[in-house]
Structure formats: structure tokens, C-alpha cells
Design an enzyme around this catalytic site. Structure first.
Site, PDB file in Angstrom:
ATOM      1  N   LYS A 118      26.123  49.814 124.398  1.00 59.67           N
ATOM      2  CA  LYS A 118      25.515  50.017 123.077  1.00 59.67           C
ATOM      3  C   LYS A 118      25.695  51.487 122.745  1.00 59.67           C
ATOM      4  CE  LYS A 118      21.397  48.914 120.425  1.00 59.67           C
ATOM      5  NZ  LYS A 118      21.071  50.237 119.910  1.00 59.67           N
ATOM      6  N   ARG A 139      25.090  50.818 107.173  1.00 51.81           N
ATOM      7  CA  ARG A 139      24.327  49.582 107.283  1.00 51.81           C
ATOM      8  C   ARG A 139      23.251  49.512 106.203  1.00 51.81           C
ATOM      9  NH1 ARG A 139      19.663  48.149 110.091  1.00 51.81           N
ATOM     10  NH2 ARG A 139      19.615  45.944 110.611  1.00 51.81           N
TER      11      ARG A 139
HETATM   12  S1  IVH Z   1      26.711  44.226 117.584  1.00 49.10           S
HETATM   13  C1  IVH Z   1      24.551  41.072 115.027  1.00 49.10           C
HETATM   14  N1  IVH Z   1      27.784  45.840 119.358  1.00 49.10           N
HETATM   15  O1  IVH Z   1      23.281  48.733 117.868  1.00 49.10           O
HETATM   16  C2  IVH Z   1      25.167  42.052 115.972  1.00 49.10           C
HETATM   17  N2  IVH Z   1      26.050  46.703 117.984  1.00 49.10           N
HETATM   18  O2  IVH Z   1      21.149  46.432 116.274  1.00 49.10           O
HETATM   19  C3  IVH Z   1      25.399  43.359 115.354  1.00 49.10           C
HETATM   20  N3  IVH Z   1      25.533  49.059 118.369  1.00 49.10           N
HETATM   21  O3  IVH Z   1      22.740  49.647 114.892  1.00 49.10           O
HETATM   22  C4  IVH Z   1      25.673  44.528 116.203  1.00 49.10           C
HETATM   23  N4  IVH Z   1      27.021  49.403 119.956  1.00 49.10           N
HETATM   24  O4  IVH Z   1      25.242  49.793 115.276  1.00 49.10           O
HETATM   25  C5  IVH Z   1      26.862  45.709 118.392  1.00 49.10           C
HETATM   26  N5  IVH Z   1      28.853  47.164 120.937  1.00 49.10           N
HETATM   27  C6  IVH Z   1      27.937  47.030 119.975  1.00 49.10           C
HETATM   28  C7  IVH Z   1      27.118  48.105 119.574  1.00 49.10           C
HETATM   29  C8  IVH Z   1      26.172  47.894 118.571  1.00 49.10           C
HETATM   30  C9  IVH Z   1      26.068  49.956 119.219  1.00 49.10           C
HETATM   31  C10 IVH Z   1      24.432  49.352 117.429  1.00 49.10           C
HETATM   32  C11 IVH Z   1      24.639  48.842 116.056  1.00 49.10           C
HETATM   33  C12 IVH Z   1      23.242  48.537 115.539  1.00 49.10           C
HETATM   34  C13 IVH Z   1      22.485  48.324 116.796  1.00 49.10           C
HETATM   35  C14 IVH Z   1      22.193  46.868 116.997  1.00 49.10           C
END
Ligand code: IVH
Length: 669
Positions: A118, A139
Site C-alpha cells: 500500500k 480521488r
Molecule cells: S486499490 C477499490 N492498491 O490506498 C480499491 N490502493 O483506500 C481501490 N493505495 O487511497 C484501491 N496502494 O490510493 C489500491 N496497491 C494499491 C494501493 C492503494 C496505495 C491507496 C489508494 C487509496 C487507499 C485505499
């Protein structure tokens, strides 16, 4: 013509070569030509494009630089909402997450997940039309974000054109804009040498660099990008999407792995936790996503997050330090929040010298005294918090923290209301601290969005007594502004201009800007949608408000009470008088203006029949009853009204004459 053709071919060739080198350099980290050769090619392209403006295109690498600054960000509605993910904090949470998935899918096989770091940055959506980057957005609130197309063009990891000869008509790519730790340190070293404020952490640095009206600043900051999803993809697996993204020229995080079942998730978590500090970028956890897109579809969403993904957050980082003092800070709604003043300590990548203690109950529960050694925790971008004290280290002279009885700013009484944990300053808007917060909130980006009206200026306005209510903003004079410290002619003009343009707003922003307790942007949006205009909302009673989805008794009461207060009505009237306006919402209202009100009609009316009045009232959502009870809102008495009028008087029900009824009907015409 022939000559022009030749130029066009050379331009196309140069663009391809340069983008290929960009890709090698930024995405693959493997430059294949010396910088000087790259610069030569780049300059050749720039010269040719200057000589032949007709051959300019948006996807040219020269467009990564030199775009003009914007005045404001436009907003963009996301085609597919950008949702958030649920958090897990323990292996038990992961167990439950995986179990629920198995139950829903009716399978006992180990689920295949894609485990992704993440990344601690900002989510961004990129839209490619016919393979060319056409739009980029933040976003925002998930439904709409800000148009940051120019800024994203200035990020070298983001391809301006997809690397394929057969691009789709339309593709949306999502991912994270972030700043490398090394770049963050460089920028902060520069900031310190220039005596300016350093960034708190790479995430803040990335956010500050991305939200720049001048994309040239964004470019100089050197942001990075990882792609992590193709929300509209028609593929079998999420891992196929990631491969597609790599093929199209995106950087995809190289720590991503396929894992299987709970044990696979746990193992990955352990391994990545060990590597975490060695990674060149900050991560704050792991995102697990069900790999099969068919399964994702079947699992669907619950409220605002998908059931097929979860973010396992790394445990917060904790350290010990000394509690030096406790101050009480006055917030927008008058709440006095105890703030711990700490011996500065480095935790989770930043130096912390203040932390919230929430309220007096928390202080008692955690048994904290001044002089104590306390444990401070910081998780991600969350405000640092004091977890508790180390009793074994309590010094003899430790001091109890006393609840204030007076507001530290305006000296008004500070009272703890029944049923509330918070202590409030009773000074309301006569308290400079509350007034300052209210003005800053009113002017903030998601409210009236008055550019340039920062905290320092608000302080000056309040201290110089130039502003006593938010409405006073709209009668500020140029000369008054010039008298303020560090206010030049240009800034004064810009500010007046920004204040003037803020008059043209939306109901949703206006409602949020009013600072009604419990009304954040989401509730403001709901209210604007349901009521369409301010007047019906101002007239709504608690029952009507509560009938709206997501509005509970506390919020309903807070809205109702707000519109009962004379001071607030005066400010609203002034704001409207000074020109604040918004488009009326034509959407058919779900809550009719008289819903929840019961009318009883009695006696004869002159201008309309009882049946006609009944119909109009019912269309406005009112109930028209045949007999008077305590629940009746109004009895409308025409000529020769008899026993119903007497009953109304006996029960204390409000009685209207025909003219007053017509007045109500006209109001909702
Ligand atoms: S997937 C519905 N993958 O974490 C799924 N998010 O709430 C949507 N983030 O602010 C997100 N790394 O920007 C996803 N490998 C990753 C990520 C990631 C960072 C952030 C994203 C969002 C939060 C998730």
C-alpha cells in the site's frame, strides 16, 4: 508539402525515441543514452514543433514541460467511483476477511490474492482516449475529483501515450502518485538551506506537489507513479490487468506477488514488513485483492468499499517521551481540545512535539499527568496521539491536568454539556478563536473556496475587528486590506477577486460553509440534493430531516437548531443580500417541503375550495386530517369554523387563517 511531410515524420520519430528513453530512464531505471544526447534530441523536437505549430500534439513529450499555470482546478466526475478499502489491523481481521470471501463464493478452496504494497501517496485516475492521456483527476470525495491533467503530464512515469499500436478507444488507469524517500530528503535539504518549511513526510510532499496550479512546480518536484488498477478492464484476472499496465508502459510496483489463502497473506505481510524500511518509497500496509475478476464481481461492494479487497495496515509506530504541558485549543464549534506539548520525538518518519489528548475522559482513562513519560503513537498520516503514560516512571512532582472553567482565548465560561465528553467555550462567535475557525472553514477549499484567504489573514481580519461574521467578508474594502501587514496591491486585488467569485457557488458548498455542527461535505450534498434549495431546508422540522437517509436524530437536531437561531438567519440573509447565490436544483425532491406536517381544514374559504386546498397540501407532502389532535401541526380556520377550531384552541394547536395558508402555499409554489 513534401518538406512538411518529412518534418512530420521526423517529429513522430523524435517523439518515439524520446518517450522510449523516458521509459528506459524513469520506468525501467535503465538509461540507454547519455543525458547530453537526450537533451539534443529533445531540443531538436522542441525547435521543430516551434517552427511547425500545426504539428503540435498533446501527447508530445515536450508537453511535459512549459504548460501555463491554472487559475483554479476544474472538477471531474469519475466514470467509476473511486472507493476506499476497509482496513485490517490484525491477523484475525485477515482471517475474517478471507472467511467471508469463502462463504460468499461458496467455496472452501484457498482464494488467490494479489498482494500489493500500500503505497503512501495519493490515488489518481488517468483517462486515455485512443491511447492518449486525455484527463487526470484526484480521488476527491470518490465521486468527483480535481482536474490535474497538466500536473500528471509533468510526471515522467506517466505515459502520455500507451505503448501499443492498437490502443483501446477508452481506458482508465488508476494508481498512486508518490514521492521517493530520496527525493523527499533532497527537497527537505533544499528547503532547510533556504530557510523555508520542510515537508512533514513524503506523502505530504507528494500531495503538495501534485496540487499545484503551476504544473512546472510539479515537474520540478520529481514525483513518481505506480499503476495498480484498470477499473473497466474486461479480463479474467487482476494480475492480467497489471501485466497489461506494464505492457502499456506503466511502472507497476515490483513487490507485488500472487499469494494463496490466509497463510499466503500472512507470509507476505511478514516478508514485506522486514523489507519495508529498505524500500525506496514509503508504504503503510498491504492491499490484498481477490485475483479473479469474476469473483470480484460476485463479491461486489458493501457501502463504500469492495468486499474483495482489504488494506492490512502496519502497526502504528510508538515511542516514549515526556509530557511537558497541556494546552486547550478552541475549535470551530467551541470545543476545547486538550493538546499535549511533548519533548520533541521522532516517530513514524516525523518529529512530533504536539499530540491530541481528545478530551478529559480520555485523560482520566489513560491516567495521564503533566511530567509523565507518555507513549506516543503515529500511524500513517493520522494525527499523533498519546496512548498512555508509563506509571512506573511517574515523577513525584507530576501534576494533575485540570479541566478549564474558562475559555483560554475569550475568557467566557467553559462548560461540559450533559451527555457530552467535550468542554465547550460558551462565547460562540464572540470568541475570536471560534470566529477565526468559522471564517477559515467558510473560506476553505471544499466550502466557498476563497483562494488566498489563509489562516494568517483570517487572524489579522479578526484581530483588526474587520470581520465579525462571515458575511463581512463580502463588504471588505480595498483600502482596508491595504492597511494589513504584508498586503500589497496585487494581493489585495486578488483577494477581492477571489471573494467576489466565491459568490457564485453551489447549495452544497454553501451548506457546508455555514459550519452547521455535524454537517460535513457528504451531509451537505445529501441535503442539497433532497431539498433543492435553502428555503425548504430552513423550514424543515426534525422529523422531516430525519426521514432522509443517513441523517440521524443528532444531525437532524443540529440542523434544525442552527436554522432556529436568529444570528444565523441574519448572517444567511446578509450573505444572500451581498450576492451569494447558487443554481436551484431542479431534481424532483424526495422530501416534499411539507412532509411530516398535518393540516386540518375547517370552515369555508373564499379563494379556494377545501378539496383544492387539500390536494395542493398533499402534493406538497402534508397530511390532511379530518380531526384535530395533539399531532396536528396547523388548523386552518375559514369562515364559521366550529368545533374543530375550539378543539385546536383547547389543545394549543396553531391556527392559521386563509391568508396565512395561502402564504405557505405561495412559498412552495
Ligand atoms: S486499490 C477499490 N492498491 O490506498 C480499491 N490502493 O483506500 C481501490 N493505495 O487511497 C484501491 N496502494 O490510493 C489500491 N496497491 C494499491 C494501493 C492503494 C496505495 C491507496 C489508494 C487509496 C487507499 C485505499
Amino acid at each position: 508539402m513534401k518538406n512538411n511531410n518529412k518534418v512530420a515524420v521526423r517529429i513522430a520519430q523524435l517523439r518515439d525515441i524520446i518517450e522510449q528513453h523516458n521509459y528506459q530512464y524513469y520506468v525501467l531505471d535503465n538509461p540507454s543514452i547519455p543525458d547530453s544526447e537526450y537533451d539534443r534530441l529533445f531540443n531538436e523536437l522542441k525547435d521543430l514543433e516551434t517552427q511547425h505549430p500545426e504539428l503540435q500534439t498533446l501527447d508530445s513529450p515536450t508537453h511535459r514541460v512549459g504548460a501555463k499555470p491554472l487559475a483554479v482546478f476544474k472538477s471531474i466526475t469519475h466514470k467509476v467511483p473511486m472507493l476506499s478499502i476497509d482496513n485490517a489491523f490484525s491477523s484475525e481481521d485477515i482471517d475474517n476477511f478471507v472467511r467471508r470471501i469463502n462463504e460468499r463464493l461458496g467455496s472452501s478452496n484457498a482464494v488467490e490474492f494479489v498482494a500489493e504494497p500500500k503505497i503512501d501517496g495519493l490515488a489518481v485516475s488517468l483517462v486515455y482516449e485512443n491511447g492518449v492521456l486525455s484527463h487526470a483527476a484526484t480521488r476527491g470525495d470518490g465521486a468527483t475529483g480535481e482536474d490535474i491533467t497538466l500536473n500528471c503530464r509533468a510526471i515522467q512515469d506517466i505515459p502520455l501515450r500507451l505503448h501499443t499500436k492498437t490502443p483501446p478507444d477508452h481506458a482508465e488507469v488508476r494508481g498512486e502518485v508518490y514521492m521517493l524517500k530520496s527525493r523527499f530528503q533532497q527537497l527537505n535539504a533544499i528547503a532547510l538551506s533556504e530557510n523555508s518549511n520542510p515537508f512533514a513526510n513524503p506523502r505530504n510532499a507528494a500531495a503538495g506537489s501534485l496540487r499545484q496550479l503551476d504544473p512546472n512546480i510539479t515537474r520540478k518536484r520529481g514525483l513518481s507513479f505506480f499503476a495498480y488498477s484498470l477499473p473497466e478492464a474486461q479480463m479474467l484476472k487482476h494480475s492480467d490487468c497489471l501485466q497489461q499496465l506494464r505492457d502499456w508502459g506503466f511502472k507497476v510496483c515490483d513487490q507485488i506477488q500472487l499469494v494463496s489463502g490466509v497463510s499466503g497473506c500472512e507470509e507476505y505481510f511478514k516478508q514485506l514488513g522486514i523489507k519495508r524500511d529498505l524500500l525506496p518509497y514509503e508504504i503503510d500496509g498491504i492491499v490484498y485483492k481477490v485475483n479473479s475478476l469474476a469473483d470480484q464481481k460476485e463479491l461486489g461492494f458493501v457501502s463504500r468499499s469492495p468486499r474483495w479487497a482489504i488494506a492490512y495496515k502496519f502497526p502504528a509506530q510508538e515511542v516514549m517521551t515526556e509530557l511537558l504541558a497541556v494546552d486547550f485549543q478552541v475549535g470551530r464549534t467551541g470545543i476545547l481540545t486538550p493538546v499535549a506539548r511533548l519533548q520533541p520525538v521522532f516517530v513514524g518518519g516525523v518529529t512530533v512535539s504536539n499530540a491530541t489528548l481528545h478530551n478529559m475522559d480520555e485523560i482520566a482513562r489513560k491516567d495521564i499527568q503533566i511530567g509523565d513519560t507518555v507513549i506516543v503513537r503515529r500511524a500513517g498520516d493520522v494525527i499523533p496521539e498519546v496512548v498512555g503514560s508509563v506509571l512506573a516512571k511517574r515523577p513525584k512532582n507530576a501534576k494533575q491536568i485540570k479541566a478549564p472553567t474558562k475559555c483560554p482565548v475569550c475568557n467566557s465560561a467553559a462548560i461540559r454539556m450533559e451527555g457530552e465528553a467535550a468542554i465547550r467555550c460558551m462565547g460562540e462567535l464572540s470568541c475570536p478563536a471560534q470566529l477565526k475557525e468559522a471564517i477559515a472553514h467558510f473560506a476553505s477549499r471544499r466550502a466557498m473556496d476563497i483562494d488566498g484567504l489563509g489562516d494568517k489573514l483570517v487572524d489579522q481580519f479578526v484581530e483588526a475587528n474587520l470581520i465579525r461574521t462571515v458575511a463581512d467578508l463580502y463588504v471588505l474594502k480595498y483600502d482596508q486590506l491595504l492597511q494589513l501587514e504584508r498586503m500589497g496591491e496585487k494581493s489585495a486585488n486578488n483577494l477581492l477577486q477571489a471573494i467576489d467569485s466565491s459568490k457564485n457557488t453551489t447549495l452544497e458548498r454553501f451548506l457546508y460553509a455555514l459550519g452547521i455542527r455535524e454537517v460535513g461535505t457528504t451531509t451537505a450534498k445529501t441535503l442539497a440534493f433532497e431539498f433543492g434549495d435553502l428555503e425548504p431546508l430552513m423550514l424543515a422540522n426534525i422529523e422531516q430531516l430525519q426521514r432522509i437517509q443517513d441523517i440521524g436524530p443528532v444531525v437532524a437536531e443540529s440542523i434544525y437548531v442552527f436554522f432556529q437561531q436568529q444570528h444565523n438567519l441574519e448572517v444567511i440573509n446578509k450573505l444572500i443580500k451581498y450576492g451569494v447565490h447558487w443554481p436551484k436544483n431542479k431534481i424532483e425532491r424526495k422530501v416534499l417541503p411539507l412532509a411530516g406536517q398535518t393540516f386540518v381544514l375547517t370552515g369555508a374559504m373564499v379563494s379556494l375550495t377545501r378539496d383544492a386546498a387539500t390536494e395542493i397540501l398533499q402534493n406538497l407532502g402534508a397530511t390532511v386530517a379530518g380531526s384535530v389532535s395533539k399531532k396536528t401541526t396547523y388548523v386552518v380556520a375559514g369562515a364559521e369554523a366550529g368545533s374543530k377550531l375550539a378543539k385546536a384552541q383547547q389543545l394549543g394547536v396553531k391556527v392559521l387563517n386563509e391568508e396565512q395558508l395561502l402564504e405557505i402555499l405561495r412559498m412552495h409554489d
